[in-house]
Design a protein around this motif. Structure first.
Motif, PDB file in Angstrom:
ATOM      1  N   GLY A  15       0.821  -1.213   0.000  1.00 30.29           N
ATOM      2  CA  GLY A  15       0.000   0.000   0.000  1.00 30.29           C
ATOM      3  C   GLY A  15       0.848   1.253   0.000  1.00 30.29           C
ATOM      4  O   GLY A  15       0.555   2.217  -0.714  1.00 30.29           O
ATOM      5  N   ALA A  16       1.926   1.238   0.790  1.00 28.80           N
ATOM      6  CA  ALA A  16       2.825   2.393   0.833  1.00 28.80           C
ATOM      7  C   ALA A  16       3.458   2.621  -0.532  1.00 28.80           C
ATOM      8  O   ALA A  16       3.560   3.756  -1.006  1.00 28.80           O
ATOM      9  CB  ALA A  16       3.908   2.182   1.891  1.00 28.80           C
ATOM     10  N   TRP A  17       3.876   1.537  -1.183  1.00 25.21           N
ATOM     11  CA  TRP A  17       4.498   1.656  -2.503  1.00 25.21           C
ATOM     12  C   TRP A  17       3.502   2.208  -3.523  1.00 25.21           C
ATOM     13  O   TRP A  17       3.824   3.084  -4.318  1.00 25.21           O
ATOM     14  CB  TRP A  17       5.030   0.298  -2.954  1.00 25.21           C
ATOM     15  CG  TRP A  17       5.630   0.353  -4.315  1.00 25.21           C
ATOM     16  CD1 TRP A  17       5.131  -0.165  -5.451  1.00 25.21           C
ATOM     17  CD2 TRP A  17       6.862   0.986  -4.684  1.00 25.21           C
ATOM     18  NE1 TRP A  17       5.967   0.092  -6.507  1.00 25.21           N
ATOM     19  CE2 TRP A  17       7.028   0.806  -6.061  1.00 25.21           C
ATOM     20  CE3 TRP A  17       7.828   1.690  -3.971  1.00 25.21           C
ATOM     21  CZ2 TRP A  17       8.130   1.299  -6.753  1.00 25.21           C
ATOM     22  CZ3 TRP A  17       8.927   2.177  -4.661  1.00 25.21           C
ATOM     23  CH2 TRP A  17       9.067   1.985  -6.039  1.00 25.21           C
ATOM     24  N   GLU A  18       2.252   1.707  -3.485  1.00 21.13           N
ATOM     25  CA  GLU A  18       1.237   2.176  -4.431  1.00 21.13           C
ATOM     26  C   GLU A  18       0.957   3.662  -4.257  1.00 21.13           C
ATOM     27  O   GLU A  18       0.900   4.406  -5.236  1.00 21.13           O
ATOM     28  CB  GLU A  18      -0.057   1.379  -4.261  1.00 21.13           C
ATOM     29  CG  GLU A  18      -1.132   1.808  -5.237  1.00 21.13           C
ATOM     30  CD  GLU A  18      -2.457   1.100  -5.032  1.00 21.13           C
ATOM     31  OE1 GLU A  18      -3.473   1.683  -5.422  1.00 21.13           O
ATOM     32  OE2 GLU A  18      -2.468  -0.016  -4.503  1.00 21.13           O
ATOM     33  N   VAL A  19       0.798   4.093  -3.021  1.00 28.04           N
ATOM     34  CA  VAL A  19       0.530   5.505  -2.771  1.00 28.04           C
ATOM     35  C   VAL A  19       1.733   6.355  -3.176  1.00 28.04           C
ATOM     36  O   VAL A  19       1.585   7.410  -3.797  1.00 28.04           O
ATOM     37  CB  VAL A  19       0.148   5.751  -1.294  1.00 28.04           C
ATOM     38  CG1 VAL A  19       0.113   7.218  -0.969  1.00 28.04           C
ATOM     39  CG2 VAL A  19      -1.204   5.126  -1.000  1.00 28.04           C
ATOM     40  N   GLY A  21       1.790  11.972  -9.839  1.00 26.48           N
ATOM     41  CA  GLY A  21       0.743  12.993  -9.907  1.00 26.48           C
ATOM     42  C   GLY A  21      -0.633  12.430 -10.230  1.00 26.48           C
ATOM     43  O   GLY A  21      -1.481  13.138 -10.768  1.00 26.48           O
ATOM     44  N   SER A  22      -0.878  11.171  -9.880  1.00 27.21           N
ATOM     45  CA  SER A  22      -2.164  10.533 -10.146  1.00 27.21           C
ATOM     46  C   SER A  22      -3.270  11.252  -9.379  1.00 27.21           C
ATOM     47  O   SER A  22      -3.162  11.495  -8.181  1.00 27.21           O
ATOM     48  CB  SER A  22      -2.094   9.066  -9.706  1.00 27.21           C
ATOM     49  OG  SER A  22      -3.369   8.537  -9.494  1.00 27.21           O
ATOM     50  N   MET A  31      -6.618  10.592  -2.384  1.00 30.14           N
ATOM     51  CA  MET A  31      -6.367   9.783  -1.192  1.00 30.14           C
ATOM     52  C   MET A  31      -5.507  10.569  -0.191  1.00 30.14           C
ATOM     53  O   MET A  31      -5.787  10.564   1.016  1.00 30.14           O
ATOM     54  CB  MET A  31      -5.671   8.474  -1.586  1.00 30.14           C
ATOM     55  CG  MET A  31      -6.555   7.551  -2.404  1.00 30.14           C
ATOM     56  SD  MET A  31      -5.672   6.264  -3.297  1.00 30.14           S
ATOM     57  CE  MET A  31      -5.121   5.212  -1.984  1.00 30.14           C
ATOM     58  N   TYR A  32      -4.483  11.231  -0.697  1.00 27.83           N
ATOM     59  CA  TYR A  32      -3.583  12.017   0.155  1.00 27.83           C
ATOM     60  C   TYR A  32      -4.342  13.179   0.800  1.00 27.83           C
ATOM     61  O   TYR A  32      -4.223  13.412   2.002  1.00 27.83           O
ATOM     62  CB  TYR A  32      -2.417  12.533  -0.691  1.00 27.83           C
ATOM     63  CG  TYR A  32      -1.467  13.430   0.053  1.00 27.83           C
ATOM     64  CD1 TYR A  32      -0.582  12.911   0.979  1.00 27.83           C
ATOM     65  CD2 TYR A  32      -1.456  14.792  -0.183  1.00 27.83           C
ATOM     66  CE1 TYR A  32       0.303  13.720   1.667  1.00 27.83           C
ATOM     67  CE2 TYR A  32      -0.587  15.622   0.499  1.00 27.83           C
ATOM     68  CZ  TYR A  32       0.294  15.085   1.413  1.00 27.83           C
ATOM     69  OH  TYR A  32       1.155  15.910   2.095  1.00 27.83           O
ATOM     70  N   ALA A  33      -5.146  13.880  -0.006  1.00 29.38           N
ATOM     71  CA  ALA A  33      -5.920  15.018   0.516  1.00 29.38           C
ATOM     72  C   ALA A  33      -6.904  14.559   1.587  1.00 29.38           C
ATOM     73  O   ALA A  33      -7.077  15.226   2.612  1.00 29.38           O
ATOM     74  CB  ALA A  33      -6.649  15.720  -0.622  1.00 29.38           C
ATOM     75  N   PHE A  34      -7.536  13.403   1.373  1.00 31.19           N
ATOM     76  CA  PHE A  34      -8.475  12.895   2.367  1.00 31.19           C
ATOM     77  C   PHE A  34      -7.750  12.561   3.672  1.00 31.19           C
ATOM     78  O   PHE A  34      -8.235  12.886   4.757  1.00 31.19           O
ATOM     79  CB  PHE A  34      -9.231  11.662   1.863  1.00 31.19           C
ATOM     80  CG  PHE A  34     -10.163  11.106   2.893  1.00 31.19           C
ATOM     81  CD1 PHE A  34     -11.417  11.667   3.067  1.00 31.19           C
ATOM     82  CD2 PHE A  34      -9.778  10.069   3.725  1.00 31.19           C
ATOM     83  CE1 PHE A  34     -12.276  11.180   4.051  1.00 31.19           C
ATOM     84  CE2 PHE A  34     -10.627   9.572   4.698  1.00 31.19           C
ATOM     85  CZ  PHE A  34     -11.880  10.132   4.863  1.00 31.19           C
ATOM     86  N   CYS A  35      -6.603  11.904   3.575  1.00 33.83           N
ATOM     87  CA  CYS A  35      -5.853  11.534   4.782  1.00 33.83           C
ATOM     88  C   CYS A  35      -5.450  12.770   5.579  1.00 33.83           C
ATOM     89  O   CYS A  35      -5.558  12.789   6.810  1.00 33.83           O
ATOM     90  CB  CYS A  35      -4.622  10.702   4.424  1.00 33.83           C
ATOM     91  SG  CYS A  35      -5.049   9.048   3.825  1.00 33.83           S
ATOM     92  N   LYS A  36      -4.984  13.810   4.886  1.00 35.72           N
ATOM     93  CA  LYS A  36      -4.618  15.054   5.571  1.00 35.72           C
ATOM     94  C   LYS A  36      -5.843  15.674   6.239  1.00 35.72           C
ATOM     95  O   LYS A  36      -5.790  16.092   7.396  1.00 35.72           O
ATOM     96  CB  LYS A  36      -4.025  16.058   4.580  1.00 35.72           C
ATOM     97  CG  LYS A  36      -2.582  15.808   4.238  1.00 35.72           C
ATOM     98  CD  LYS A  36      -2.038  16.800   3.228  1.00 35.72           C
ATOM     99  CE  LYS A  36      -2.217  18.223   3.657  1.00 35.72           C
ATOM    100  NZ  LYS A  36      -1.647  19.199   2.714  1.00 35.72           N
TER     101      LYS A  36
END
Length: 119
Positions: free
Chosen positions: A77-81, A88-89, A95-100
């Motif tokens: 999962g870490a590698w995929e993210v 720039g996917s 996903m990053y914006a939601f986690c923040k």
């Protein structure tokens, strides 16, 4: 030493004359003027780095070193993210914006919890 345009044209004509008839037909199809036998080779794949000047492999290695004993799924999962963020996917940006946003929400509400259901 760079060749003059006349020398390049003469070399191009000489190469064309030495080609087999089949290869000449291919050149004629794309157009003699469009044919460039002196094309520069393509650059090798660029090694992408993030703002911290680290490659995706370096980032994941550092991340996993900080999370000793992580499972294979965790690492996957870490590698995929990481790859998604580095490329720039849009999916991974979401996903990053939601986690923040979620981390800030929990901090605002004073909740100290791990991910997953509370029960």
């Amino acid at each position: 030493m760079a060749l003059s345009p006349e020398d390049l044209a003469a070399a191009k004509r000489a190469m064309y004359e030495k080609l087999s008839p089949r290869r000449r037909r291919f050149i004629d199809k794309i157009g003699y003027d469009a044919w460039d036998p002196f094309q520069e080779p393509n650059d090798p794949l660029d090694i992408r780095e993030d703002a911290s000047r680290r490659t995706s492999q370096q980032l994941v290695n550092e991340f996993l070193a900080a999370h000793k004993g992580a499972s294979g799924e965790f690492a996957k999962g870490a590698w995929e993210v990481c790859m998604g963020v580095m490329n720039g996917s849009e999916k991974h940006q979401g996903m990053y914006a939601f986690c923040k946003w979620y981390k800030e929400l929990l901090a605002r509400e004073g909740v100290d919890a791990e991910l997953g259901p509370t029960k």
